[in-house]
Design an enzyme around this catalytic site. Structure first.
Site, PDB file in Angstrom:
ATOM      1  N   HIS A 287      30.526  37.930  27.444  1.00 16.21           N
ATOM      2  CA  HIS A 287      31.465  37.878  28.572  1.00 16.21           C
ATOM      3  C   HIS A 287      30.734  37.378  29.817  1.00 16.21           C
ATOM      4  O   HIS A 287      30.022  38.141  30.478  1.00 16.21           O
ATOM      5  CB  HIS A 287      32.061  39.269  28.837  1.00 16.21           C
ATOM      6  CG  HIS A 287      32.884  39.332  30.086  1.00 16.21           C
ATOM      7  ND1 HIS A 287      33.186  40.515  30.712  1.00 16.21           N
ATOM      8  CD2 HIS A 287      33.466  38.358  30.819  1.00 16.21           C
ATOM      9  CE1 HIS A 287      33.918  40.271  31.782  1.00 16.21           C
ATOM     10  NE2 HIS A 287      34.085  38.982  31.883  1.00 16.21           N
ATOM     11  N   LYS A 362      34.078  36.118  47.617  1.00 14.14           N
ATOM     12  CA  LYS A 362      32.637  35.908  47.528  1.00 14.14           C
ATOM     13  C   LYS A 362      32.316  34.607  46.793  1.00 14.14           C
ATOM     14  O   LYS A 362      31.183  34.177  46.758  1.00 14.14           O
ATOM     15  CB  LYS A 362      31.989  37.078  46.778  1.00 14.14           C
ATOM     16  CG  LYS A 362      31.834  38.309  47.649  1.00 14.14           C
ATOM     17  CD  LYS A 362      30.542  38.261  48.408  1.00 14.14           C
ATOM     18  CE  LYS A 362      30.458  39.446  49.368  1.00 14.14           C
ATOM     19  NZ  LYS A 362      29.376  39.262  50.344  1.00 14.14           N
ATOM     20  N   TYR A 363      33.333  34.030  46.161  1.00 12.85           N
ATOM     21  CA  TYR A 363      33.060  32.800  45.432  1.00 12.85           C
ATOM     22  C   TYR A 363      32.925  31.588  46.324  1.00 12.85           C
ATOM     23  O   TYR A 363      32.734  30.484  45.850  1.00 12.85           O
ATOM     24  CB  TYR A 363      34.132  32.555  44.375  1.00 12.85           C
ATOM     25  CG  TYR A 363      33.796  33.319  43.148  1.00 12.85           C
ATOM     26  CD1 TYR A 363      32.827  32.840  42.277  1.00 12.85           C
ATOM     27  CD2 TYR A 363      34.363  34.548  42.906  1.00 12.85           C
ATOM     28  CE1 TYR A 363      32.469  33.557  41.173  1.00 12.85           C
ATOM     29  CE2 TYR A 363      34.002  35.267  41.796  1.00 12.85           C
ATOM     30  CZ  TYR A 363      33.056  34.765  40.932  1.00 12.85           C
ATOM     31  OH  TYR A 363      32.679  35.484  39.825  1.00 12.85           O
ATOM     32  N   GLU A 559      39.800  47.237  32.363  1.00 13.79           N
ATOM     33  CA  GLU A 559      38.792  47.300  33.432  1.00 13.79           C
ATOM     34  C   GLU A 559      39.299  48.220  34.529  1.00 13.79           C
ATOM     35  O   GLU A 559      38.534  48.919  35.177  1.00 13.79           O
ATOM     36  CB  GLU A 559      38.537  45.895  33.990  1.00 13.79           C
ATOM     37  CG  GLU A 559      37.482  45.843  35.081  1.00 13.79           C
ATOM     38  CD  GLU A 559      37.277  44.438  35.618  1.00 13.79           C
ATOM     39  OE1 GLU A 559      38.146  43.579  35.387  1.00 13.79           O
ATOM     40  OE2 GLU A 559      36.241  44.198  36.279  1.00 13.79           O
ATOM     41  N   HIS A 578      35.336  44.888  28.884  1.00 16.84           N
ATOM     42  CA  HIS A 578      35.379  46.082  29.751  1.00 16.84           C
ATOM     43  C   HIS A 578      35.834  47.353  29.033  1.00 16.84           C
ATOM     44  O   HIS A 578      35.012  48.171  28.666  1.00 16.84           O
ATOM     45  CB  HIS A 578      36.233  45.834  30.996  1.00 16.84           C
ATOM     46  CG  HIS A 578      35.625  44.827  31.914  1.00 16.84           C
ATOM     47  ND1 HIS A 578      34.363  44.962  32.421  1.00 16.84           N
ATOM     48  CD2 HIS A 578      36.102  43.646  32.380  1.00 16.84           C
ATOM     49  CE1 HIS A 578      34.085  43.924  33.180  1.00 16.84           C
ATOM     50  NE2 HIS A 578      35.127  43.109  33.174  1.00 16.84           N
ATOM     51  N   LEU A 636      25.929  35.259  38.971  1.00 23.22           N
ATOM     52  CA  LEU A 636      25.846  34.743  40.334  1.00 23.22           C
ATOM     53  C   LEU A 636      25.957  35.874  41.339  1.00 23.22           C
ATOM     54  O   LEU A 636      25.319  35.858  42.381  1.00 23.22           O
ATOM     55  CB  LEU A 636      26.958  33.724  40.567  1.00 23.22           C
ATOM     56  CG  LEU A 636      27.004  33.071  41.941  1.00 23.22           C
ATOM     57  CD1 LEU A 636      25.697  32.373  42.243  1.00 23.22           C
ATOM     58  CD2 LEU A 636      28.144  32.073  42.001  1.00 23.22           C
TER      59      LEU A 636
END
Lengths: 749, 749
Positions: A287, A362-363, A559, A578, A636
């Site tokens: 994942h 945040k991307y 999740e 998850h 990341l």
């Protein structure tokens, strides 16, 4: 800490002096540790790792050089008798057995009701897995068979696999890559001239343009809703709940005991294996998202390099005029030098906890969506050139590491019909391929957004955009040559979004059909999953007909948000990611165990978003024998080192004190639940990996002791037997066999 | 998790939909997180990271290129006005101030008593630091001065440092290495013809062989015992205990508040700094052992390579006849191929928890001491050739990483007089040197072992073996040329052993003097530490006379065992390693805070040996402002990746949710407490790093926001002021000033 290395002998003598119980403060953990140690000191006497064992070990293995790059055939020939020899130690490991009348500690009637429910649920899953050509846990299937009128159809039976494929293994991986997999444009299969049309959100296939319908098993919506209701009733059924809870507790403590008694033996077994250790067993990151598979430092370096190398390249269109990379940065008042990981600001921090929205923004490197647009998208002015390059750098690192593999997620949004072709062209053009990498397609559940943006008028359009190209390319590969080539390396679908978003709608028979779904609200999770499943099932049958590989459903599931997501996951998907919420749903957790549904967990990601690390249920799941693996999700944002997957393993090992054996079991699980081919898996895990029990394990490749595999298998069989046994006993008394696998639950209403 | 990257905007809108409080279960942590987030959302309005800030930031910095490799002078010139500009933002950060009469929440008399004790204790430390030419926290010194008759002698005053050294900084590091530091054999200083003799365990120096004694400050045993008793009485004094406990609690919650109010500003400040981020700030691993500084995979590879390259080399003598590497392995029935990390079996596992003895035997690859003998010792048949090579490989990796530095421990046991020369010859012969590496000498506390082995007849012999060569080489460098060169790069002493071993003996005036210590028992921790301190002090004065650099004491202290180890540490050592037990000794913890004693902590190591990770006090210490840093201790046993120090930071950040600012503060601390030269530190931290408060910080190099440094400094001043203020107020009323820094404690008896 004593670093005087000569002194270990003396210290060993002084053991009684510095015995643990002399420590002032004892946490529960420490007390446990002590008890463990005392026990072990006794046990270890007879299994201590002595030179002569080493000697035997060596004699055993010297003739079979099991380096991973050994030709396949050789092992083939030696594996069997190797297995025989291996069997010996397992015979003598310490087993925990329960005797007495009521083995499971609940009155028979409760056991019986529970057993019926559990069996019912397993039959439901088996049905949908069969319908969609996904796999169902063969051991469970074997136990269920006696109650089924249908003959046992095990997915991936030996006969399914041409004997050749076994021997092919070694040669298949790494592929004899004289030609790049994207190059054989010429031997693309030809058209079979079927026609496709979507009816009620499910694609239908017709022989020759829109005449007679092809006989493929189409899922039945009504039946699905009925089954779903059965499941929903079942998971909230009180007695069943407490039964499952009990069993899970039992599994935990049984494992605890197994470890206390056999840890040393497991360790010794691992040491006996020459050459192999945790570092050189195959691991799959099951994942991880392509757009964040590089770590921050890597992305930063890449951006800086790009600015040095090609500052004058046009990378972006703003208001009709092209912008060079330099201009883009000038517009942000930045130079390459200014950039730092801090300015990049893409690392999840404490403030992303329970803030999916924040997390997502945040991307944007430097909070500037334009940089993301330029550097980590496949579909932009430069046709994803930079993104392609950076992915290839990641691939190079993986190939260098040799043992680390990933299944990268790429997005198909369903906004337009050409998304697949664009994506495939990107992959083929930039030659984004590696033997260490397979692709999964993630479909974000964002119909409501496109709908409000007027990009989609109803839900069926979205489904058509997603699936029509797949049917077309399956019917006539030459109609989308790149897509055909790209699809070779796609293993399945993922469904993604923030599960914690509230759902306005319950999926039932009154729910509008896809073409009538025109309301503002987003369809619920189960609705998305069902229609992806339905179309995938039809597609798989078509692909099987054509001899193409089939796809699987591996959604994000559990999740966060409501429990019933996990019901859909249980019914429709081969694996999930998850599954955190299983910790609150004993019945489902027990079912996920019995069906050995793969659960790819990412504790670091959870730690930043939904659940603090030390509260993560992974160690509990693992102890109970659920099919869990470790994955990074999103290096990341969550990882610091150059080896995110190893970092993930390391932290888990440290925080939860996992043994080397636990780690290797997790790694083996990750390969088992991955989408790599049967040949590759037989090569990584051993030729018999699809068999049941320890026979399936080749410690020389997995470094998992047969003791551990045997324990898991025997425990599972006891569990399945407990349940089927109950029904069998009951069956003898009652006449109407019918009531067995029919409405165990209806009966209770 | 949503990976659909376009959608962050829409999601941002949907924030209210998926607000945190909609989550069913709320752990305390999560609730805290929520409150934090709400607060921040308000605050962040006015400090949000806007382009125009970026613009200003850039304009500020474009003219000063602060890449680490920038010439020193340039920064020199711009630093001052840069500092001015920097001052602005700090003026406006959110401060927490307490008003009212009794600021500290305890009645004045209690405060006064406590204050006197604390001041007393600080004076004691100051005395011993001065005596041994080790450093004492200058801010504390400044506050204490008014009560001292002695003039303020700050260690490392500006005048101590030749102005040139500032400007030298850049050129010193990396050294203008036209000649290897081990090569300038010729310009070794000459003999000054002093003589040395050990009297009562302390070395004494005489002008010309054994005539008149040189006037060096020799520590006084009686005074030391007296001071120690004062300290012991002080740390168990009830009221003082509760006072210190209160203050520590106060410091915790104050920091919590500081973060809630300023986290965003700190973040913004870090982003403003061009180029600099956590990855490219200097970090020093201040506690790591040379014999285990490589990770397992590295050691394994090295052993295999050695067996491939030189199987026929004689590496070992057994019963008079030489053994080749091949023969050694044959005697173990092993081939290179058999070896794996599992067979190596040097990784700490759950079974080492609270089992120091077991842990130590882990130092034998494959449980075979002979392999350790061959591969990770400096003093063996091949004269530590392999060990030298592997250390140099580690050094190469460090130099490549550029920003990671280590202070490696090497052992001197004190069994024979030639240990120093052998060690130095090893280093010089194999050229084991790197600009990223400094050495510490660890002395294992194992007199009892050598004594029972008849290698030492009394404790003084051990001290002579350790210190005589150092005095000789200081008096006449040419008598031990290699040692002289090697010593250039040794920064101090470490004292190591299992602190949890029970101590039979209490150190007091009745304790036998070293030459009379002939009993079976090992001398207690404090006895070892005192005599190492005493000899080091004399040595330092001699070295200072000769213009050589001085050494410091940085023992393992408070990892386990009795609290009073931490008293000795407080009195005698500049830094300590571990300090875990400070969490149980509020008075000492408060004193370690006020004196800013460096504490190198290794949570991963503790996790395997003494304290589970999540219970480690590091985050608490950090929040209270203790001078803590992160170190690996022992990568061979505890770390998985190729970058152990980064791994250590990563896990800490993940498990404790440290902010980038916390991480950078830890890194800065590690440099401050390290033994690297003043020039190097000025180069790494900024030319004014020895100054007080934010003036000392250069964010362009440390990436630590001035806000954080200012907060720490102001909080410290308030704390010191609270205490001195109390005494001052009291002083006005009483006449005999004497009683101030005399017997505050005696007074209480």
């Amino acid at each position: 800490m004593l670093m005087h290395l000569d002194m270990f002998k003396i210290l060993a003598e002084s053991e009684m002096r510095s015995a643990p119980y002399e420590f002032p403060e004892d946490s529960p953990i420490e007390q446990l540790e002590e008890r463990r140690q005392r026990l072990e000191r006794q046990i270890s006497q007879d299994v201590k790792f002595e030179p002569d064992i080493l000697l035997r070990a060596k004699q055993e293995f010297m003739k079979t050089d099991s380096a991973t790059d050994l030709e396949y055939m050789k092992e083939q020939s030696q594996a069997p008798d190797f297995q025989e020899r291996e069997l010996v130690p397992e015979k003598e490991y310490q087993r925990v057995t329960i005797s007495g009348e009521e083995k499971c500690g609940v009155p028979f009637t409760d056991l019986l009701d529970a057993a019926k429910c559990v069996v019912k649920a397993l039959f439901i899953r088996q049905k949908y897995m069969g319908l969609s050509l996904q796999s169902f846990y063969r051991t469970a299937a074997r136990f269920l068979q006696e109650f089924s009128e249908r003959p046992l159809d095990l997915e991936l039976c030996e006969e399914d696999i041409p004997e050749t494929s076994f021997t092919a293994g070694a040669t298949v991986h790494p592929p004899a890559s004289k030609t790049h997999p994207y190059d054989n444009q010429d031997d693309i299969p030809s058209d079979i001239g079927y026609g496709c049309k979507m009816v009620n959100g499910v694609m239908h296939v017709y022989t020759s343009r829109a005449s007679t319908e092809l006989d493929l098993p189409y899922p039945d919506l009504q039946e699905y809703i009925a089954d779903m209701n059965v499941m929903m009733a079942l998971i909230i059924n009180g007695p069943v709940k407490s039964f499952c809870y009990r069993r899970l507790q039992y599994l935990s403590s049984k494992f605890q005991m197994h470890i206390l008694l056999n840890e040393m033996k497991e360790l010794a077994a691992q040491k006996q294996v020459p050459h192999r250790d945790f570092y050189n067993i195959r691991k799959v990151d099951t994942h991880i998202h392509a757009s964040s598979c590089m770590n921050q430092k890597h992305l930063l370096r890449f951006i800086k390099r790009a600015m040095k190398k090609c500052p004058t390249e046009i990378v972006h269109m703003s208001r009709g005029k092209g912008q060079t990379l330099m201009e883009v940065f000038e517009s942000m008042h930045l130079t390459a030098f200014d950039l730092s990981v801090d300015t990049l600001d893409m690392h999840a921090d404490r403030n992303t906890f329970h803030r999916f929205d924040k997390f997502n923004s945040k991307y944007n490197p430097i909070g500037e969506s334009i940089l993301r647009e330029i550097f980590i998208k496949t579909d932009n002015y430069i046709e994803g050139k930079y993104f392609g390059h950076i992915i290839k750098e990641v691939m190079a690192d993986l190939e260098e590491s040799k043992y680390q593999n990933v299944e990268l997620r790429l997005s198909i949004y369903g906004r337009s019909r050409d998304e697949w072709d664009k994506l495939a062209k990107w992959a083929v053009k930039h030659r984004v391929y590696s033997t260490n990498v397979r692709w999964l397609i993630q479909v974000p559940r964002l119909f409501d957004v496109y709908h409000t943006k007027r990009q989609l008028s109803n839900f069926q359009e979205m489904l058509e955009n997603i699936f029509m190209p797949l049917f077309e390319v399956t019917v006539d590969p030459r109609s989308h040559p790149e897509l055909h080539l790209f699809l070779e390396h796609v293993v399945g679908f993922d469904s993604v979004d923030d599960e914690s978003k509230p759902e306005q709608h319950i999926f039932n028979l009154d729910s509008p059909l896809p073409e009538n779904w025109t309301e503002e609200d987003n369809p619920p999770y189960s609705y998305y999953l069902y229609y992806m499943f339905a179309n995938m099932s039809v597609l798989n049958h078509l692909r099987k007909q054509r001899g193409f590989h089939t796809l699987v459903l591996r959604p994000h599931c559990g999740e966060a948000g409501p429990i019933h997501h996990l019901v859909s996951g249980f019914m429709l998907s081969e694996n999930i990611s998850h599954g955190l919420l299983l910790r609150k749903a004993p019945v489902l957790q027990y079912l996920y165990y019995l069906a050995q549904i793969g659960i790819a967990m990412s504790p670091l990601s959870n730690n930043s978003l939904f659940l603090s690390y030390h509260r993560n249920p992974l160690p509990e799941y693992l102890s109970r024998g659920l099919m869990v693996s470790l994955s990074t999700d999103d290096p990341l944002q969550f990882h610091f080192t150059k080896e995110p997957l190893m970092e993930e393993y390391s932290i888990a090992a440290q925080v939860w004190k996992l043994s080397s054996c636990d780690m290797c079991e997790l790694a083996r699980n990750s390969v088992l639940m991955s989408g790599f081919s049967h040949q590759v898996k037989s090569y990584w895990l051993g030729p018999k990996y699809i068999k049941e029990g320890q026979e399936s394990n080749d410690i020389r490749r997995t470094n998992v002791p047969n003791i551990r595999v045997a324990y898991r298998f025997e425990t599972m069989c006891e569990e399945l037997n407990l349940i089927t046994q109950a029904i069998r006993t009951d069956a003898l008394e009652t006449i109407e066999e019918e009531s067995l696998y029919m409405g165990a639950v209806h009966g209770r209403k």
